[in-house]
Design an enzyme around this catalytic site. Structure first.
Site, short mmCIF file in Angstrom:
data_model
loop_
_atom_site.label_atom_id
_atom_site.label_comp_id
_atom_site.label_asym_id
_atom_site.label_seq_id
_atom_site.Cartn_x
_atom_site.Cartn_y
_atom_site.Cartn_z
N ARG A 170 -31.03 35.68 -5.80
CA ARG A 170 -30.84 36.00 -7.25
C ARG A 170 -29.75 35.15 -7.17
NH1 ARG A 170 -32.09 41.81 -6.07
NH2 ARG A 170 -29.57 41.88 -5.34
N HIS A 174 -15.12 42.33 1.34
CA HIS A 174 -16.38 41.57 0.77
C HIS A 174 -16.37 40.68 -0.68
CE1 HIS A 174 -20.24 41.31 1.29
NE2 HIS A 174 -21.36 41.96 0.64
N TYR A 195 -12.36 38.41 -0.90
CA TYR A 195 -11.97 37.78 0.24
C TYR A 195 -10.40 37.52 0.41
CZ TYR A 195 -16.60 35.73 -0.22
OH TYR A 195 -17.99 35.35 -0.08
N GLU A 225 -25.46 49.77 -6.18
CA GLU A 225 -26.06 48.27 -6.63
C GLU A 225 -27.17 48.23 -6.14
OE1 GLU A 225 -23.75 47.11 -2.52
OE2 GLU A 225 -21.96 47.32 -3.22
N SER A 242 -17.76 37.21 6.26
CA SER A 242 -18.08 39.18 6.74
C SER A 242 -16.88 39.07 8.18
CB SER A 242 -19.40 38.76 7.42
OG SER A 242 -19.83 40.00 7.86
N GLY A 251 -20.56 29.47 0.05
CA GLY A 251 -20.43 30.37 1.85
C GLY A 251 -20.21 32.00 1.48
N HIS A 259 -26.05 40.33 4.90
CA HIS A 259 -26.20 42.08 5.00
C HIS A 259 -26.18 42.26 6.25
CE1 HIS A 259 -27.65 44.26 1.60
NE2 HIS A 259 -26.63 43.73 1.75
N LYS A 311 -27.28 28.84 -0.95
CA LYS A 311 -26.08 29.20 -0.48
C LYS A 311 -26.63 30.21 1.35
CE LYS A 311 -22.50 33.15 -1.87
NZ LYS A 311 -22.29 33.93 -2.75
#
EC number: 6.3.5.3
Length: 737
Positions: free
Chosen positions: A117, A50, A53, A313, A534, A531, A96, A92
């Site tokens: 954000r 995550h 990459y 988080e 996932s 980008g 999730h 962007k």
């Protein structure tokens, strides 16, 4: 150096942090000792898929990312393009997925909050959101609950924050039964000469914690997002973050105010991996070290450990490197907005990431190896086997053309998504020119005349059948949707959703889709500027359809001249632009009418896409096109039905040409095509011009009346089509499992 360790680092503990044995050995060699528990957590957060990459980075490097109008490409919180007049668009898309499957409402809300954000961290005020939602088969026992929770979460956060949700996609397929996809896209507007980046600069600069307090919610969320699901995955609710859109609204206003007052050297939102990722990225990008004192971090729970604070988080938080002389002003601004403001550390020249808590050093690690020098894998990959082309004459039509239309217009694949988008406030801020339900949303920029055309597109069944063509088609579809409202596609953001990259066939899908996306971006002059990837979207070894969502942003010089798909008046000529061969492979007709999900998908001729799109855009700008709709899922007749429903006006259509197979003519999914209506007075001039530039164009009918009728076939009332189109989703959501 010696760092006290309160936990024994066992192979089981390493594995529970998502680290492979060889990665742990790499950590031991890197730091020359056993890591502390906090350090293990930091490596786990920074080296997972995550954040790092590590499986895709080597292939992402081949994507086109540059153009004269690109101000910031991939690598920052969001991409930035120049649209003239010192205005920049910041945008962007991000996933999730895993959290939304476990806890659909909170997973969706925090997905929206996180992407907002990313945009306002760059100095932009958000002006629109979009999303792409993929759910399991309607008959699956969990699907209805997941749809309800996700849609409520998306709407709840966006509506409360005060940004319109203007478009997106919703799909159903059994391959998403165990892994739904929630891809959120945000778009903002900024001054082109006031873009804020994440790279820290200067030694001894104060690092400031901004926003909400830190709690234990979201613990290990980034690591969870980098792993497959199993039968116990729904027990992972503690790893799902909890969002507060009202706190985020305050954070937005406070951040934009300190930016306007020139307080900021660098800024980074605390998203995946929280304080760890934001601090490491700021230091690593600036070739600096970072010292953090966790005793200064505002917390809302007692007794939090260094491990918990570094991996929390909790939402609505930012980290900023502050200009020292602006400290008092920045603190005053944040206190005015009722938000926490705390100096939690300083930049150093050491290139070390040092974390202290309770007077003890809890972590001391090389910052570059945590960040941009994390592991990089070139995983084995095999291309997907080519599927045979299905010739239209091989497919017997089980239903008449009108019967097939009535069936398809109300299927889960093609029915209206009104039930979804009516739960979103799509007009707040007062700048939405075209609402959901069309080819692309149109949002005016301030008072105009410029506007943005926004869309999200992908056809996963094409991507599985042929990843290269599917990747090309996803970009081409975004290009067509933006073109159909009169916009020129400038750039895209991608959200690459795939299964387990450790399986060569899945890695082959990712590599193939990226190849197709790259080819299309180059041909259509639309670079990728941001980008998200996932991976591990699998449950018990069963992966999703490859789903590389493409978010497109286009520009209209004058939003008042945008086109819509609705028929406008009777007695207008209906034109089919583009070649029609009747391609049925992987079509909705073949699957939902004939019961066959097979064959090669339609090929994408990128030169034809560019040529046809330029011509259609020119017709819109010239005012000769009265209605425009791109042809995609369901083919020509579905596009015509949607235009008739939108305008409340019928049409009389010519029969399929003798040289074609009728059901393939009407329901084939050939690419690079549009339906355009023109006034009779303009018909000859338009046809002549299109012939001159070599664009295929056929008049296929005329608007008018209350029915959609094909010569020689049963006519269907437009109101009946509308009823069928609108019925399925509300009825499905109102039913009980």
């Amino acid at each position: 150096m010696t760092i006290s360790n309160t936990a024994k680092i066992t192979p089981e503990l390493v594995a529970s942090h998502g680290l492979k044995p060889d990665e742990y050995e790499r950590i031991l060699k890197l730091i020359g000792r056993e890591p502390s528990l906090t350090e293990l957590g930091i490596f786990s957060a920074m080296w997972n898929e995550h954040c790092s990459y590590k499986s895709s980075r080597i292939h992402l490097k081949g994507l086109p990312t540059k153009a004269p109008w690109v101000l910031q490409g991939p690598g920052e919180n969001a991409g930035v393009i120049d649209i003239g007049d010192n205005q920049a668009v910041v945008f962007k898309m991000e996933s999730h997925n895993h959290p939304s499957f476990i806890e659909p409402y909170q997973g969706a809300t925090t997905g929206v909050g996180g992407i907002l954000r990313d945009v306002f961290t760059m100095g932009a005020r958000p002006i629109a959101c979009l999303n792409a939602l993929s759910f399991g088969a309607p008959e699956h026992p969990k699907t209805r609950r997941l749809v309800s929770g996700v849609v409520a979460g998306v709407g709840g956060y966006g509506n409360s924050f005060g940004v319109p949700t203007v478009g997106g996609q919703v799909r159903f397929h059994t391959r998403y039964d165990g892994n739904i996809l929630v891809n959120a896209m945000a778009v903002g507007l900024a001054d082109a000469d006031k873009i804020f980046l994440a790279a820290a600069s200067g030694v001894g600069m104060p690092i400031v914690y901004l926003g909400s307090k830190t709690g234990r919610d979201g613990m290990g969320g980034a690591t969870m997002a980098s792993a497959e699901f199993d039968a116990d995955s729904e027990e992972k609710r503690p790893t799902v973050q909890v969002g507060d859109p009202f706190a985020e609204k305050l954070l937005l206003e406070a951040c934009l105010e300190i930016m306007a007052n020139d307080c900021v050297i660098a800024i980074q939102d605390m998203g995946a991996a929280g304080l760890t990722c934001s601090a490491v990225e700021m230091g690593a990008k600036g070739d600096l070290g970072v010292d953090l004192d966790l005793d200064k971090v505002p917390t809302r729970e007692t007794g939090m450990t260094a491990y918990e604070m570094m991996l929390s988080e909790s939402q609505e938080r930012m980290l900023m490197v502050l200009k020292p002389e602006k400290e008092a002003l920045a603190e005053q601004i944040f206190k005015k907005w009722g938000l926490d403001f705390a100096i939690v550390g300083y930049t150093t020249p050491t290139k070390r990431f040092v974390v202290k808590h309770g007077g003890e050093v809890k972590a001391d690690l090389p910052i570059k190896e945590l960040g941009d020098e994390a592991p990089l894998y070139d995983r084995p990959h095999v291309p997907s086997p080519k599927l045979p082309v299905i010739h239209a004459r091989e497919i017997n039509a089980p239903l008449s053309v009108p019967d097939a239309l009535e069936k398809l217009i109300g299927t889960p694949e093609l029915c209206s998504r009104r039930w979804v988008w009516e739960q979103y406030d799509h007009v707040i801020l007062g700048n939405t020119v075209q609402r959901p339900g069309g080819d692309a949303a149109v949002v005016r920029i301030e008072d105009g005349p410029k506007g943005l055309a926004l869309t999200v597109d992908v056809t996963p069944r094409y991507c599985e059948a042929d990843p290269v063509e599917g990747g090309k088609q996803a970009v081409a579809e975004a290009y067509r949707n933006v073109t159909a409202v009169g916009g020129k596609l400038l750039a895209i953001t991608d959200n690459l959703n795939f299964g387990n990259p450790e399986r060569p066939e899945i890695m082959g899908q990712l590599v193939g889709c990226l190849k197709g996306i790259s080819e299309a971006c180059i041909a259509l002059d639309s670079p990728i500027v941001s980008g998200n990837v996932s991976l591990y979207n699998e449950t018990n070894g069963r992966g999703i359809l490859p789903t590389p969502s493409i978010g497109g942003v286009g520009l209209l010089d004058d939003f008042t001249k945008s086109a819509t798909l609705a028929f406008k008046a009777a007695d207008e000529a209906i034109l089919l632009i583009g070649d029609t061969h009747g391609w049925l492979g992987q079509s909705v007709y073949l699957r939902d009418v004939c019961g066959r999900e097979e064959g090669a998908p339609p090929p994408v001729d990128l030169a034809a896409e560019k040529r046809n799109g330029d011509v259609v855009r020119g017709m819109i700008h010239a005012g000769t096109a009265t209605a425009v709709h791109d042809i995609s899922d369901g083919g020509l007749l579905i596009a015509l039905a949607e235009m008739a429903i939108a305008g409340g006006i019928g049409a009389t259509l010519d029969p399929a040409p003798d040289s074609t197979v009728p059901h393939a003519w009407w329901f084939g999914e050939d690419q690079a095509r549009y339906v355009v209506t023109v006034k009779q007075d303009d018909l000859l001039g338009v046809m002549t011009k299109l012939k001159t530039v070599g664009v295929p164009c056929t008049q296929i009918g005329i608007t008018g009346g209350a029915t959609l009728s094909i010569a020689g076939e049963r006519a269907i009332e437009v109101t009946a089509l509308e009823t069928a189109h609108e019925a399925w989703l509300p009825a499905y959501m109102a039913a009980k499992n």
